[in-house]
Scaffold this active site. Structure first.
Site, PDB file in Angstrom:
ATOM      1  N   HIS A 185      73.538  26.309  38.744  1.00 56.17           N
ATOM      2  CA  HIS A 185      73.502  25.214  37.767  1.00 56.17           C
ATOM      3  C   HIS A 185      72.455  25.426  36.682  1.00 56.17           C
ATOM      4  O   HIS A 185      72.006  24.481  36.045  1.00 56.17           O
ATOM      5  CB  HIS A 185      73.206  23.904  38.528  1.00 56.17           C
ATOM      6  CG  HIS A 185      73.908  22.711  37.971  1.00 56.17           C
ATOM      7  ND1 HIS A 185      73.251  21.732  37.265  1.00 56.17           N
ATOM      8  CD2 HIS A 185      75.197  22.339  38.011  1.00 56.17           C
ATOM      9  CE1 HIS A 185      74.110  20.788  36.913  1.00 56.17           C
ATOM     10  NE2 HIS A 185      75.284  21.134  37.349  1.00 56.17           N
ATOM     11  N   HIS A 285      86.260  25.968  34.470  1.00 56.22           N
ATOM     12  CA  HIS A 285      85.336  24.873  34.838  1.00 56.22           C
ATOM     13  C   HIS A 285      86.053  23.565  34.509  1.00 56.22           C
ATOM     14  O   HIS A 285      86.652  23.437  33.442  1.00 56.22           O
ATOM     15  CB  HIS A 285      84.084  25.032  33.972  1.00 56.22           C
ATOM     16  CG  HIS A 285      83.107  23.922  34.040  1.00 56.22           C
ATOM     17  ND1 HIS A 285      83.024  22.932  33.082  1.00 56.22           N
ATOM     18  CD2 HIS A 285      82.150  23.653  34.946  1.00 56.22           C
ATOM     19  CE1 HIS A 285      82.045  22.106  33.391  1.00 56.22           C
ATOM     20  NE2 HIS A 285      81.504  22.502  34.515  1.00 56.22           N
TER      21      HIS A 285
HETATM   22  O1  LIG Z   1      80.213  23.560  37.834  1.00 54.91           O
HETATM   23  C1  LIG Z   1      80.211  22.391  37.469  1.00 54.91           C
HETATM   24  O2  LIG Z   1      81.084  21.535  37.745  1.00 54.91           O
HETATM   25  C2  LIG Z   1      79.149  22.005  36.535  1.00 54.91           C
HETATM   26  O3  LIG Z   1      77.994  22.795  36.664  1.00 54.91           O
HETATM   27  C3  LIG Z   1      78.826  20.542  36.474  1.00 54.91           C
HETATM   28  O4  LIG Z   1      78.002  20.175  37.514  1.00 54.91           O
HETATM   29  C4  LIG Z   1      78.173  20.299  35.154  1.00 54.91           C
HETATM   30  O5  LIG Z   1      78.950  20.884  34.154  1.00 54.91           O
HETATM   31  C5  LIG Z   1      78.075  18.854  34.857  1.00 54.91           C
HETATM   32  O6  LIG Z   1      79.404  18.363  34.616  1.00 54.91           O
HETATM   33  C6  LIG Z   1      77.205  18.657  33.658  1.00 54.91           C
HETATM   34  O7  LIG Z   1      77.081  17.293  33.417  1.00 54.91           O
HETATM   35 MG   LIG Z   2      78.603  24.738  37.160  1.00 55.96          MG
END
Ligand SMILES: O=C(O)[C@H](O)[C@@H](O)[C@@H](O)[C@H](O)CO
Ligand SMILES: [Mg+2]
Length: 382
Positions: A185, A285
């Protein structure tokens, strides 16, 4: 056909829907949003409407290039998320006009079902194990969790051990009956990434995501040279031009563009093809809403190198609304043994509950990500 109007709806939990109307009564929906900056993206969408109103919505490639290149300044999360949602809505219109799902317009299916994964929240071993068990009952066997909590630029062996303990507990409990990715992250800085990755080797996670911040991408090849664990990144890269440097430098095995951040279907389909040339897997993502997920699935179903798809059902961010709350055709987004099937209806394949969207948009929260601080008061990466 001409574009007549762009209407944005900010919605709980932290999403934004866009509706593009035309003079022939066909409308398209998209999901332009960057988590925590919905109002900025909303302003960008309406600024970009100058390129769209009065134009032929079928000319997606020209409209995309015009939105991207007509501004002297371009790229980045705000503008590319605005373009992404507009692009999704234009593909939705095109599919509806032609009566086919978007993936048919991109060459048709390359697979019959797409492997999904679920986020597991929590940072304590017991919480994570319980979360996995619950999702296993829903048919999932692939998961993602945070690889660690807060971590200093140089941190203690105790902090490293606490992170490893969670992963060890998962393997101890479930063996290799499940697979899981670890999302660093962006919390882990370059000095600690190699330290933590080394300690995680024995547990063979499926991948490690954002091993360092996207702005530290030059570390990816060095980290990859020291581990057998595939490294993943992409949610904070916003166009082919961001990905090309990372692909050329090497180190990333799984590309994770976000269909609502990286220019939409038009751009992510190209990123997927670029990734394939480097033998890199695609795992879009998608911790967001149903339109972002549908757009992701259309690219997944035409990309041979698509390996995994993130989705937000039950994700710890979905407070105030769940993945399918604003969708009428919920059955089209059912999970089948941890997989999803191709969307069936024309366009993106999402029938939006417009009445509910209009109603709920009147009380949309302004979601912000948490801001963490280290013990000494310095700001920490969340
Ligand atoms: O991999 C994932 O889903 C992401 O790291 C997620 O945790 C972030 O993008 C979050 O949405 C940012 O507010
Ligand atoms: Mg992520």
């Amino acid at each position: 056909m001409k574009v007549t109007r762009l209407t944005t709806y900010r919605l709980a939990p932290r999403w934004m829907f866009l509706k593009i109307d035309t003079d022939e009564g066909v409308s398209g929906w998209g999901e332009p949003v960057i988590e925590g900056r919905a109002r900025s993206v909303e302003a960008a969408v309406h600024e970009l409407s100058d390129c769209l109103v009065g134009q032929d919505p079928s000319r997606i490639n020209d409209l995309w290039q015009t939105m991207y290149r007509s501004g002297f300044y371009r790229g980045g999360p705000i503008l590319m998320s605005a373009i992404a949602g507009i692009d999704q809505a234009l593909w939705d219109i095109k599919g509806k006009v032609l009566g086919v799902p978007v993936y048919q317009l991109l060459g048709g299916l390359v697979r019959d079902r797409m492997r999904m994964y679920s986020w597991v929240g929590g940072d304590r071993p017991a919480e994570v194990v319980a979360g996995i068990r619950k999702l296993q009952e829903a048919g999932f066997d692939t998961f993602k969790l945070n690889g660690c909590e807060k971590m200093g630029l140089v941190d203690s062996s105790r902090t490293v051990d606490a992170a490893v303990k969670v992963v060890a507990e998962i393997r101890e409990t479930f063996g290799h009956s499940i697979e899981f990715g670890l999302d660093f992250h962006g919390r882990v800085a370059a000095p600690m990434a190699a330290v933590l990755i080394k300690e995680l080797e024995p547990f063979r996670p499926l991948f490690i995501e954002e091993p360092v911040l996207a702005e530290q991408a030059e570390h990816y090849p060095r980290l990859a040279a020291r581990t057998s664990i595939p490294l993943a990144a992409g949610e904070r890269m916003f166009s082919r031009f961001d990905f090309k440097r990372v692909f050329a430098a090497g180190g990333i095995s799984i590309a994770q563009p976000d269909l609502s951040h990286a220019g939409g279907i038009t751009e992510c389909h190209k990123i997927a093809s670029m990734a394939e040339a480097y033998d890199i897997g695609l795992a879009p993502h998608c911790p967001l809403g149903p339109l972002a997920l549908a757009a992701s699935l259309h690219v997944d179903f035409v990309s041979r190198n698509a390996v995994l798809q993130e989705q937000s059902m039950g994700i710890h961010y979905n407070e105030g609304a769940e993945l399918l709350d604003y969708v009428l055709n919920k059955d089209d987004f059912a999970f089948h043994d941890g997989h999803m099937l191709p969307p069936t209806k024309p366009g993106l394949g999402v029938i939006v509950n417009e009445e509910l969207v209009i109603e709920r948009s009147k009380s949309a929260p302004d979601w912000r990500n948490p801001v963490w601080r280290h013990e000494d008061g310095a700001i920490a990466e969340w």
